[in-house]
Scaffold this motif. Sequence first.
Motif, PDB file in Angstrom:
ATOM      1  N   THR A   4      47.725   4.572  45.041  1.00 50.73           N
ATOM      2  CA  THR A   4      46.487   4.830  44.313  1.00 50.73           C
ATOM      3  C   THR A   4      46.771   5.402  42.934  1.00 50.73           C
ATOM      4  O   THR A   4      46.160   4.988  41.939  1.00 50.73           O
ATOM      5  CB  THR A   4      45.596   5.800  45.115  1.00 50.73           C
ATOM      6  OG1 THR A   4      45.335   5.244  46.408  1.00 50.73           O
ATOM      7  CG2 THR A   4      44.274   6.021  44.400  1.00 50.73           C
ATOM      8  N   MET A 120      41.692  -1.229  44.697  1.00 47.77           N
ATOM      9  CA  MET A 120      41.588   0.100  45.301  1.00 47.77           C
ATOM     10  C   MET A 120      41.093   0.035  46.739  1.00 47.77           C
ATOM     11  O   MET A 120      41.774   0.527  47.663  1.00 47.77           O
ATOM     12  CB  MET A 120      40.709   1.026  44.454  1.00 47.77           C
ATOM     13  CG  MET A 120      40.632   2.459  44.989  1.00 47.77           C
ATOM     14  SD  MET A 120      39.414   2.718  46.290  1.00 47.77           S
ATOM     15  CE  MET A 120      37.880   2.646  45.364  1.00 47.77           C
ATOM     16  N   THR A 124      43.034   0.936  50.528  1.00 54.39           N
ATOM     17  CA  THR A 124      42.578   2.280  50.896  1.00 54.39           C
ATOM     18  C   THR A 124      41.595   2.216  52.062  1.00 54.39           C
ATOM     19  O   THR A 124      40.622   1.459  52.011  1.00 54.39           O
ATOM     20  CB  THR A 124      41.875   2.956  49.700  1.00 54.39           C
ATOM     21  OG1 THR A 124      42.722   2.889  48.554  1.00 54.39           O
ATOM     22  CG2 THR A 124      41.558   4.408  50.017  1.00 54.39           C
ATOM     23  N   ALA A 132      40.020   8.273  46.542  1.00 52.29           N
ATOM     24  CA  ALA A 132      40.860   7.346  45.793  1.00 52.29           C
ATOM     25  C   ALA A 132      40.193   6.948  44.481  1.00 52.29           C
ATOM     26  O   ALA A 132      40.850   6.832  43.440  1.00 52.29           O
ATOM     27  CB  ALA A 132      41.153   6.108  46.634  1.00 52.29           C
TER      28      ALA A 132
END
Length: 403
Positions: A4, A120, A124, A132
């Motif tokens: 991240t 992202m 995640t 994040a």
Amino acid sequence: MKKTWLLGLGFFSISLTWALYNAFVPLFLDDYLKSAALIGFMMTIDNYFAMFLQPWIGHRSDKTTTKYGRRMPYLLIGMPLGAVFATLIPLHTGLVTLVLFMMLMNLSMSLFRAPTVALMPDITPEKNRTRANGIINFMGGIGSVLAFGIGSMLYGIGSYIPFLFAGIVMLGSMFILKKVIKEPILLESHPDAKRSGPPVRIKDQLDRTTLFILGAIFFWFVAYQGVEALFTLYGTKHVGMTDGEASFSLTFFSLAFLLFALPSGWLGAKFGKKKIIMIGVIGLFLVFGSVVFVDSVLLLRVVLIIGGIFWACININSYPWVISTGREESIGTRTGIYYFVSSLAAIVSPPLLGWVIDTFGYPALFISASVGLLLALGCLFGASSEERPAGKGPLDRTPITVE
């Protein structure tokens, strides 16, 4: 978390470039155009490309399977082109070449923005996405601070230097992302290649809650985009700042956003995205409404710091909220829809608020922005805070990866 933070480099380069663009391109246009409304309109031409390209590219990236992954091919094409055309903008020889370089830069940026953002949630888990998003926006905030802070000093040396710096940073970020982000892919021949659930269609993503969320996003971006695009003119022509002082004042807003990005993501995860967003909208409404009574540069910068904190509450939690109300297979598509709405706001806002300035004077800029936030608050009351089950986990849980 390591992935991240490294992915944040992409947001860093995007934010750096856009902040420089919004701070200094209006000043370039002011050499040729004398109407604030017309300058505001010229600042939105690029968003016509973004409005139509980003939903399509985000949707296509959901279906892309290459040895580089789903999203990375778009970064490898768009980032070098964006770097080149951003560098060329201050080297324009007239209005025609300025507009041409503006359009080509923003066309290039549209090629990779949605895929970069979609990376992202790809890597995640749902429960960590607000945190994040706080991390990657923290990185983006650093880019904005550098743009308004160091960028204003570099601009004093030569107008081309900040843009050259942004181009170099973008190319460096691309090489780092290519090296460290090993995207998972699903091969057509693998039994897991066809994800569960029906095929993703854009129209199926527009349920009642999503439409209310998108309405709120549109109105708060009308407020924010108009202020960001026209603030340097507001500062120089109404408050009496120099070009450098006006652009540097935006550093305080960006710095506050930067410092509160991580706490905002934590608050959204703990207390709910909708609740924190509503606090942010109410707070920013009060901040923008108070700016019209401020005529001191010092006090204006203090108010901008407070505004940056509330903007973090809004911006950090809005994208994860949009993603959380859909299936994992629709991440790219919903990312594209999110940017369609924000691009539409960017098209409408600067010329609209520029016309308001031409008609009622520069104080009307922040009054209009406050009205936009009030409309956003109304949309939030109509949106459900519940999130649909997102289906499978993030894609890097699948067994097939590219190393």
